[in-house]
Design an enzyme around this catalytic site. Structure first.
Site, PDB file in Angstrom:
ATOM      1  N   GLU A  47       0.857  -1.185   0.000  1.00 24.27           N
ATOM      2  CA  GLU A  47       0.000   0.000   0.000  1.00 24.27           C
ATOM      3  C   GLU A  47       0.887   1.227   0.000  1.00 24.27           C
ATOM      4  O   GLU A  47       1.945   1.242   0.640  1.00 24.27           O
ATOM      5  CB  GLU A  47      -0.914   0.019   1.234  1.00 24.27           C
ATOM      6  CG  GLU A  47      -1.703   1.331   1.319  1.00 24.27           C
ATOM      7  CD  GLU A  47      -2.846   1.318   2.300  1.00 24.27           C
ATOM      8  OE1 GLU A  47      -2.839   0.493   3.218  1.00 24.27           O
ATOM      9  OE2 GLU A  47      -3.756   2.163   2.138  1.00 24.27           O
ATOM     10  N   CYS A 242      -6.561   0.978   2.617  1.00 26.53           N
ATOM     11  CA  CYS A 242      -7.537   2.075   2.589  1.00 26.53           C
ATOM     12  C   CYS A 242      -7.346   2.987   1.387  1.00 26.53           C
ATOM     13  O   CYS A 242      -8.255   3.727   1.013  1.00 26.53           O
ATOM     14  CB  CYS A 242      -7.423   2.900   3.853  1.00 26.53           C
ATOM     15  SG  CYS A 242      -7.953   2.022   5.312  1.00 26.53           S
ATOM     16  N   ASN A 373     -11.969  -3.051  -0.140  1.00 30.38           N
ATOM     17  CA  ASN A 373     -10.874  -3.335   0.798  1.00 30.38           C
ATOM     18  C   ASN A 373     -11.433  -3.802   2.130  1.00 30.38           C
ATOM     19  O   ASN A 373     -11.756  -4.971   2.293  1.00 30.38           O
ATOM     20  CB  ASN A 373      -9.994  -2.094   0.974  1.00 30.38           C
ATOM     21  CG  ASN A 373      -8.948  -2.295   2.062  1.00 30.38           C
ATOM     22  OD1 ASN A 373      -8.298  -3.339   2.099  1.00 30.38           O
ATOM     23  ND2 ASN A 373      -8.794  -1.336   2.959  1.00 30.38           N
ATOM     24  N   GLU A 374     -11.603  -2.887   3.047  1.00 26.96           N
ATOM     25  CA  GLU A 374     -11.974  -3.280   4.413  1.00 26.96           C
ATOM     26  C   GLU A 374     -13.386  -2.758   4.674  1.00 26.96           C
ATOM     27  O   GLU A 374     -13.588  -1.879   5.498  1.00 26.96           O
ATOM     28  CB  GLU A 374     -10.957  -2.648   5.366  1.00 26.96           C
ATOM     29  CG  GLU A 374     -10.809  -3.312   6.693  1.00 26.96           C
ATOM     30  CD  GLU A 374      -9.659  -2.705   7.486  1.00 26.96           C
ATOM     31  OE1 GLU A 374      -9.698  -1.489   7.758  1.00 26.96           O
ATOM     32  OE2 GLU A 374      -8.721  -3.441   7.823  1.00 26.96           O
TER      33      GLU A 374
HETATM   34  O1  AHR Z   1      -2.370  -1.490   6.709  1.00 30.10           O
HETATM   35  C1  AHR Z   1      -2.823  -0.234   7.094  1.00 30.10           C
HETATM   36  C2  AHR Z   1      -4.328  -0.116   6.981  1.00 30.10           C
HETATM   37  O2  AHR Z   1      -4.956  -1.006   7.857  1.00 30.10           O
HETATM   38  C3  AHR Z   1      -4.900  -0.482   5.650  1.00 30.10           C
HETATM   39  O3  AHR Z   1      -4.845   0.568   4.767  1.00 30.10           O
HETATM   40  C4  AHR Z   1      -6.312  -0.840   5.965  1.00 30.10           C
HETATM   41  O4  AHR Z   1      -6.852  -1.773   5.073  1.00 30.10           O
HETATM   42  C5  AHR Z   1      -6.249  -1.325   7.383  1.00 30.10           C
HETATM   43  O5  AHR Z   1      -7.186  -0.698   8.168  1.00 30.10           O
END
Ligand code: AHR
Length: 659
Positions: A47, A242, A373-374
């Site tokens: 990321e 994120c 993603n999350e």
């Molecule tokens: O790894 C850091 C962050 O943690 C990532 O961007 C996200 O997916 C998670 O909350």
């Protein structure tokens, strides 16, 4: 393996003690494989956080090269030498070029001396003595005749290298020149000096080392890419995280804006620019010089399966939580469909053609993709269903990764785990940023998972020692104890290879002067990088992943914390090896006898130990090998006879070749 002559290693259960400890007997049932290890197991999570891309892996040394930051001259300062004078005007030609709207109009007002701009780089520029650097600029002469003098300057302003460009035309063109640096400097900067009265427009002012990873233009920092390659990762997840979601949908990651000519890629603010007020980074943007083509290329170069994660019509639910209405979701789904065409499509297709034009006519062999993603709750489920319907219809062989939210338990987690299994989702992505104790206590987490349902992608995990409140806390976030706990947990992932088919530590990279989040797997400054203890744990597992899981038992049971021991074992049919991992989380040495039951004739054996004297030991740029694996040779025939003396708090990999 069964065809091979068998030698029976008889395990003699002794009641004697060593170091005041009872000898523990671990029995490996070599002829009873329980699961295939996925070739994609043990991957990496990339990321653009902590300056991982711009200022990190992406080797560009000029910050804000196209004047597109919110403050267009951020990173630049005006300079004048020897009586020179001039001015810089930032012009926005948005109507003609919406992707790269701004450029700098340089007016040199003096016939002698020079006027110019100096770029500070990303916390300085890391320059190596004796190496070649490639400068380029887009320029257009409006009036007069201007010469550009390029000077790479050291911390003390001494010239490390210089070159010149001239004879610009009245049309935009790219001009390039190379020079060598005479000295190494971690905090160099670049002066772009203009001489001779006239008006010159400049854009995309760029400086790259020649020696990028595999020598690619627009390439990657070689030392960092090498560290990724050394992990031999089964996959690379990109671009996050994120970052995929954006704080709002306008600032989400859109892969189509990251491909094609570098000068046509539209920069956006990096969501980590403003995420944490105590770690804000006003100069953090995404130039997208490292874009989806480069990610696919990197995956191919390091032998990892590409795993792109796409926005599913939802912005980060910790931020605006903006969602695209269901009846307006089609463009998001189309992006996903087009990405498959970009990666795999024929060169006659629209997106396959672009891939070919970028230099890769062969397909990238994309086999999986993450939807969101999350994300969590019903809004995610609704959107996932629409993505799955369209993608499964057009590309039934592409496996889809789905979110199960930000936590490894709780109502949101349970909801998505249940509902996505009803949908027959291929992979559920679980994230756990938890304490070392949690990791040790959860080493048997997957032993009870449904074997005939969706598979698990442990997509982001790291043991967090504590919420860092002091500088010392922050420094020790990658301490040995966190890596040890992760190793204990990872034996459980390995043992459950039929369920857990991919796993990645997160985040991957962090600049020591520009991080937002820690712990991270690899730290770097402008010239050096250091692998954390957590990196070495990942490497031990990834480099020794084998092809088939076999049971490693103590007292006839799996070993997931009893007497502070954790174990898993694999055979590697390709390399003809048996590999046993044993993690001792106790603060005492542990005598362990290994009994390899019903195995073949064994040859050479090695024992790799990773341990450290103190829980809070860390690796740093100045002391990079405080926690470092040590390998010794073993006489394989001795394995069942004399105990291995496992060090306190140690990760052990015993590798035995067979005939
Ligand atoms: O790894 C850091 C962050 O943690 C990532 O961007 C996200 O997916 C998670 O909350």
């Amino acid at each position: 393996m069964r065809k091979i002559t068998r030698i029976f290693f008889v395990c003699v259960v002794l009641s004697n003690a060593l170091f005041g400890q009872d000898i523990k007997n671990i029995t490996v049932l070599v002829d009873k494989p329980t699961a295939k290890v996925s070739p994609n197991m043990w991957g990496i999570f990339f990321e653009d956080i902590n300056f991982a891309a711009d200022g990190g892996l992406y080797a560009e040394l000029v910050k804000n090269r196209s004047f597109e930051f919110l403050s267009p001259l951020m990173g630049w300062k005006e300079v004048k030498h020897d009586g020179g004078s001039g001015s810089t005007l930032i012009i926005n030609r948005g109507e003609a070029n919406s992707n790269n709207p701004r450029f700098a109009r340089i007016t040199v007002k003096s016939a002698s001396g020079s006027y110019g701009l100096e770029n500070e780089g990303f916390r300085g520029m890391g320059i190596e003595g004796g190496k070649q650097y490639n400068f380029s600029v887009f320029a257009r002469q409006n009036s007069g005749a201007t010469k550009i003098k390029i000077q790479l300057l050291g911390t003390d302003n001494k010239i490390l290298g210089e070159a010149a460009l001239q004879n610009f035309t009245d049309q935009w063109n790219k001009y390039s020149v190379s020079f060598n640096s005479t000295a190494t400097d971690a905090k160099a900067h670049l002066a772009v000096l203009f001489e001779g009265e006239g008006v010159l427009d400049v854009d995309m002012i760029s400086l790259f080392p020649k020696d990028t990873w595999k020598g690619r233009p627009n390439g990657l920092r070689a030392d960092l890419a090498q560290k990724l390659a050394d992990l031999k990762p089964g996959f690379i997840r990109f671009p996050g995280g994120c970052i995929v979601e954006g704080r709002d949908l306008a600032n989400r990651y859109q892969w189509k804006k990251t491909v094609g000519k570098v000068e046509d890629r539209e920069l956006i603010i990096n969501r980590w620019n403003t995420e944490f007020s105590h770690r804000s980074a006003p100069d953090y943007f995404q130039s997208y010089g490292l874009g989806f083509f480069e990610y696919f290329q990197l995956a191919e170069d390091i032998g990892a399966a590409p795993l792109p994660i796409l926005n599913c019509g939802m912005a980060c639910q910790y931020n605006t939580a903006e969602v695209a209405p269901l009846d307006q979701i089609d463009p998001f789904i189309q992006d996903a469909l087009d990405l498959v065409e970009f990666a795999n499509g024929p060169v006659t297709s629209k997106w396959g053609k672009l891939r070919a034009e970028m230099g890769h006519p062969a397909p990238f062999n994309l086999k999986m993709m993450g939807v969101g993603n999350e994300q969590w709750d019903v809004q995610y489920l609704d959107r996932y269903k629409l993505f799955a319907k369209a993608l499964n219809a057009k590309y039934p062989d592409i496996k889809l990764i789905t979110s199960s939210g930000p936590s490894p338990s709780g109502a949101q987690f349970d909801y998505l785990q249940k509902e996505l299994r009803v949908q027959k989702a291929n992979f559920l992505d679980e994230h756990y940023y938890q304490s070392p104790d949690w990791f040790m206590q959860n080493a048997s987490r997957y032993d009870g998972y449904d074997r005939n349902s969706s598979k698990i992608f442990a997509g982001e995990y790291a043991a967090h020692i504590k919420e860092p409140k002091t500088a010392k806390d922050a420094e020790t976030m990658n301490a040995w104890i966190s890596a040890l706990a992760e190793a204990a947990f990872m034996t459980g992932l390995e043992r459950n290879a039929d369920v857990v088919q991919m796993a990645s530590y997160a985040p991957l990279l962090a600049h020591v002067e520009a991080w937002q989040w820690r712990p991270d797997l690899i730290w770097f400054d402008n010239l050096r990088s250091v692998a954390t203890p957590n990196y070495y744990v990942q490497k031990l597992f990834a480099n020794n992943k084998g092809t088939d899981v076999v049971p490693a038992l103590m007292d006839g049971k799996i070993l997931a914390g009893k007497d502070s021991l954790y174990s898993s074992a694999v055979i590697d049919k390709t390399n003809r090896q048996l590999i046993v991992k044993i993690v001792n989380t106790s603060s005492k040495p542990m005598p362990v006898k290994l009994s390899l039951q019903n195995g073949p004739a064994y040859g050479k054996a090695t024992w790799t130990e990773l341990s450290s004297a103190n829980d809070l030991d860390i690796n740093t740029l100045n002391d990079p090998q405080r926690v470092y694996p040590a390998e010794t040779a073993l006489a394989s025939a001795d394995l069942g006879k004399s105990p291995l003396k496992l060090k306190p708090k140690s990760v052990n990999v015993i590798k035995v070749s067979y005939k």
